[in-house]
Design a protein around this motif. Structure first.
Motif, PDB file in Angstrom:
ATOM      1  N   UNK A  44      98.424   8.183  44.055  1.00 18.57           N
ATOM      2  CA  UNK A  44      98.838   9.283  44.921  1.00 18.57           C
ATOM      3  C   UNK A  44      99.890   8.773  45.903  1.00 18.57           C
ATOM      4  N   UNK A  45     101.016   9.462  45.983  1.00 23.77           N
ATOM      5  CA  UNK A  45     102.109   9.021  46.841  1.00 23.77           C
ATOM      6  C   UNK A  45     102.207   9.834  48.117  1.00 23.77           C
ATOM      7  N   UNK A  46     102.171   9.162  49.260  1.00 19.85           N
ATOM      8  CA  UNK A  46     102.256   9.879  50.530  1.00 19.85           C
ATOM      9  C   UNK A  46     103.646  10.442  50.773  1.00 19.85           C
ATOM     10  N   UNK A  47     104.640   9.915  50.101  1.00 21.93           N
ATOM     11  CA  UNK A  47     105.974  10.506  50.199  1.00 21.93           C
ATOM     12  C   UNK A  47     105.923  11.979  49.801  1.00 21.93           C
ATOM     13  N   UNK A  48     105.135  12.293  48.770  1.00 26.48           N
ATOM     14  CA  UNK A  48     105.019  13.670  48.285  1.00 26.48           C
ATOM     15  C   UNK A  48     103.906  14.447  48.969  1.00 26.48           C
ATOM     16  N   UNK A  49     102.841  13.759  49.386  1.00 27.80           N
ATOM     17  CA  UNK A  49     101.629  14.457  49.811  1.00 27.80           C
ATOM     18  C   UNK A  49     101.455  14.530  51.325  1.00 27.80           C
ATOM     19  N   UNK A  50     102.336  13.896  52.074  1.00 28.62           N
ATOM     20  CA  UNK A  50     102.232  13.947  53.534  1.00 28.62           C
ATOM     21  C   UNK A  50     102.262  15.380  54.051  1.00 28.62           C
ATOM     22  N   UNK A  51     102.986  16.248  53.398  1.00 28.98           N
ATOM     23  CA  UNK A  51     103.150  17.620  53.887  1.00 28.98           C
ATOM     24  C   UNK A  51     101.998  18.539  53.490  1.00 28.98           C
ATOM     25  N   UNK A  52     100.978  18.014  52.833  1.00 31.12           N
ATOM     26  CA  UNK A  52      99.897  18.840  52.320  1.00 31.12           C
ATOM     27  C   UNK A  52      98.666  18.798  53.229  1.00 31.12           C
ATOM     28  N   UNK A  53      97.868  19.854  53.154  1.00 30.55           N
ATOM     29  CA  UNK A  53      96.630  19.900  53.932  1.00 30.55           C
ATOM     30  C   UNK A  53      95.696  18.778  53.523  1.00 30.55           C
ATOM     31  N   UNK A  54      95.612  18.514  52.219  1.00 31.36           N
ATOM     32  CA  UNK A  54      94.798  17.429  51.693  1.00 31.36           C
ATOM     33  C   UNK A  54      95.574  16.655  50.646  1.00 31.36           C
ATOM     34  N   UNK A  55      94.964  15.600  50.124  1.00 28.97           N
ATOM     35  CA  UNK A  55      95.645  14.752  49.150  1.00 28.97           C
ATOM     36  C   UNK A  55      95.528  15.285  47.726  1.00 28.97           C
ATOM     37  N   UNK A  56      94.652  16.250  47.487  1.00 25.20           N
ATOM     38  CA  UNK A  56      94.328  16.678  46.137  1.00 25.20           C
ATOM     39  C   UNK A  56      95.519  17.371  45.467  1.00 25.20           C
ATOM     40  N   UNK A  57      95.568  17.287  44.140  1.00 23.75           N
ATOM     41  CA  UNK A  57      96.574  18.040  43.398  1.00 23.75           C
ATOM     42  C   UNK A  57      96.425  19.527  43.720  1.00 23.75           C
ATOM     43  N   UNK A  58      97.536  20.188  43.971  1.00 26.89           N
ATOM     44  CA  UNK A  58      97.500  21.613  44.258  1.00 26.89           C
ATOM     45  C   UNK A  58      97.109  21.969  45.677  1.00 26.89           C
ATOM     46  N   UNK A  59      96.966  20.979  46.551  1.00 20.97           N
ATOM     47  CA  UNK A  59      96.603  21.261  47.943  1.00 20.97           C
ATOM     48  C   UNK A  59      97.674  22.123  48.603  1.00 20.97           C
ATOM     49  N   UNK A  60      97.236  22.986  49.496  1.00 22.21           N
ATOM     50  CA  UNK A  60      98.164  23.880  50.196  1.00 22.21           C
ATOM     51  C   UNK A  60      99.051  23.096  51.153  1.00 22.21           C
ATOM     52  N   UNK A  61     100.206  23.656  51.449  1.00 19.78           N
ATOM     53  CA  UNK A  61     101.081  23.061  52.457  1.00 19.78           C
ATOM     54  C   UNK A  61     100.382  23.100  53.816  1.00 19.78           C
ATOM     55  N   UNK A  62     100.538  22.029  54.569  1.00 17.40           N
ATOM     56  CA  UNK A  62      99.964  21.982  55.911  1.00 17.40           C
ATOM     57  C   UNK A  62     100.844  22.764  56.876  1.00 17.40           C
ATOM     58  N   UNK A  63     100.217  23.476  57.794  1.00 14.62           N
ATOM     59  CA  UNK A  63     100.932  24.198  58.843  1.00 14.62           C
ATOM     60  C   UNK A  63     101.149  23.244  60.018  1.00 14.62           C
ATOM     61  N   UNK A  64     102.335  22.692  60.118  1.00 15.72           N
ATOM     62  CA  UNK A  64     102.614  21.712  61.163  1.00 15.72           C
ATOM     63  C   UNK A  64     102.672  22.335  62.552  1.00 15.72           C
ATOM     64  N   UNK A  65     102.585  23.655  62.615  1.00 15.88           N
ATOM     65  CA  UNK A  65     102.474  24.306  63.908  1.00 15.88           C
ATOM     66  C   UNK A  65     101.090  24.184  64.519  1.00 15.88           C
ATOM     67  N   UNK A  66     100.110  23.726  63.725  1.00 13.89           N
ATOM     68  CA  UNK A  66      98.742  23.582  64.233  1.00 13.89           C
ATOM     69  C   UNK A  66      98.677  22.516  65.322  1.00 13.89           C
ATOM     70  N   UNK A  67      99.388  21.430  65.125  1.00 13.62           N
ATOM     71  CA  UNK A  67      99.514  20.411  66.168  1.00 13.62           C
ATOM     72  C   UNK A  67     100.784  19.615  65.907  1.00 13.62           C
ATOM     73  N   UNK A  68     101.344  19.060  66.965  1.00 12.73           N
ATOM     74  CA  UNK A  68     102.532  18.226  66.871  1.00 12.73           C
ATOM     75  C   UNK A  68     102.241  16.902  67.565  1.00 12.73           C
TER      76      UNK A  68
END
Length: 339
Positions: free
Chosen positions: A201-225
């Motif tokens: 699993x590559x964090x380059x691709x998965x950093x923007x996701x809510x979780x690490x799992x395949x198909x995980x939803x995009x994380x809402x970065x407005x939740x915290x900065x």
């Protein structure tokens, strides 16, 4: 009276009178007094390592409602962390009742990943009759740590809670989370691309996701900065056959993504503790600085690591190792928070 009732019904139907929202029961997952730190899914499931919840409550007891079997740690009133292993249902966290008054609770679940298949669905708290929750003071700033098993606390006594990111966050009194996964790489690799013949699993691709799992939803970065993001990644890429040019490309891209999602954060790119990819990491920082990012810094960790005393397997820090690394890195994080 009947006329008044009929008139009220008509006004409600027409929308002239508003129906007050029902009060949320204290301790339910939707209770706004509960602070969810890190990345949680909408179903109240913590993602990545080091996510936790915290809340104040009154009364003399508290229990956690858990859907299925899971391991988690908890602390009451800032005390030592207690581990609950393979528990489910209503889990009593106060076998010895507390003094009457206000109390605080922190709960952090074991990350569900790899061979561990616990059920980390938080279903709320049970309090004394008449007791309530209240919102704890929220730290003004937060720090996010991005990495692999070292950042996740693999082999440490309390895993994420014994790891250097948690130690630093607690020492500095800030919100903190670990976007970390044991076995993670920088680059996303299929089994065919890896010299080990297994995917990574590559964090380059998965950093923007809510979780690490395949198909995980995009994380809402407005939740915290976060005010500071610490990146410590690359240990596993060597073992999967990633070459120098690919690593530098991926690291530069990850720094770009972190900046895009956290426009005001200070980014600390850490030389991984055993020293691999030091030149590539530093050059990626220089590349980003040349592109105009003035808030990204390379942190040279040379001399911090002693595998003989700080690790049981030569790679993963033991509890002592995490404390040493926290002591080395904390001044850099503190300075970044102050800048």
């Amino acid at each position: 009276m009947r006329l008044r009732t009929m008139l009220t019904a008509v006004l409600l139907t027409l929308g002239v009178l508003a129906v007050p929202a029902p009060a949320l029961a204290a301790g339910e997952p939707t209770d706004t007094n509960i602070e969810y730190e890190g990345r949680w899914s909408g179903a109240y499931v913590p993602q990545w390592a080091g996510a936790y919840l915290r809340v104040g409550f009154t009364g003399t007891s508290v229990a956690l409602k858990q859907r299925g079997t899971i391991d988690f740690w908890y602390s009451i009133d800032g005390g030592a962390y207690t581990k609950a292993t393979n528990v489910s249902g209503t889990v009593n966290l106060t076998p010895v009742r507390l003094a009457v008054g206000q109390h605080s609770l922190l709960v952090s679940y074991r990350i569900v990943a790899g061979s561990y298949t616990g059920d980390a669905v938080f279903q709320g708290l049970t309090l004394d009759a008449g007791a309530n929750t209240y919102k704890l003071p929220k730290p003004a700033k937060g720090v996010e740590f991005v990495g692999d098993s070292i950042t996740a606390g693999y082999t440490a006594t309390n895993m994420a809670l014994s790891a250097y990111p948690w130690i630093i966050g607690e020492n500095l009194g800030v919100s903190h989370t670990q976007i970390a996964l044991s076995g993670a790489c920088l680059r996303e690799l299929t089994a065919a691309q890896s010299t080990r013949g297994i995917r990574c699993y590559g964090l380059e691709n998965r950093y923007t996701k809510t979780g690490f799992q395949d198909g995980a939803a995009d994380w809402n970065f407005g939740r915290y900065q976060p005010a500071v993001v610490v990146v410590n990644i690359g240990t596993n890429d060597s073992g999967h056959g990633v070459n120098s040019a690919d690593f530098r490309t991926g690291y530069t891209n990850l720094l770009r993504i972190v900046r895009e999602k956290n426009p005001n954060a200070r980014i600390l790119a850490l030389r991984i503790f055993k020293g691999s990819w030091a030149a590539e990491t530093r050059q990626s920082v220089l590349d980003r600085q040349a592109a105009g990012d003035t808030k990204v810094t390379y942190v040279d960790s040379t001399g911090w690591w002693d595998g003989a005393t700080m690790s049981g397997d030569g790679t993963h820090p033991n509890d002592y190792g995490h404390r040493v690394l926290a002591g080395k890195l904390q001044p850099f994080v503190s300075a970044a928070l102050a800048s």
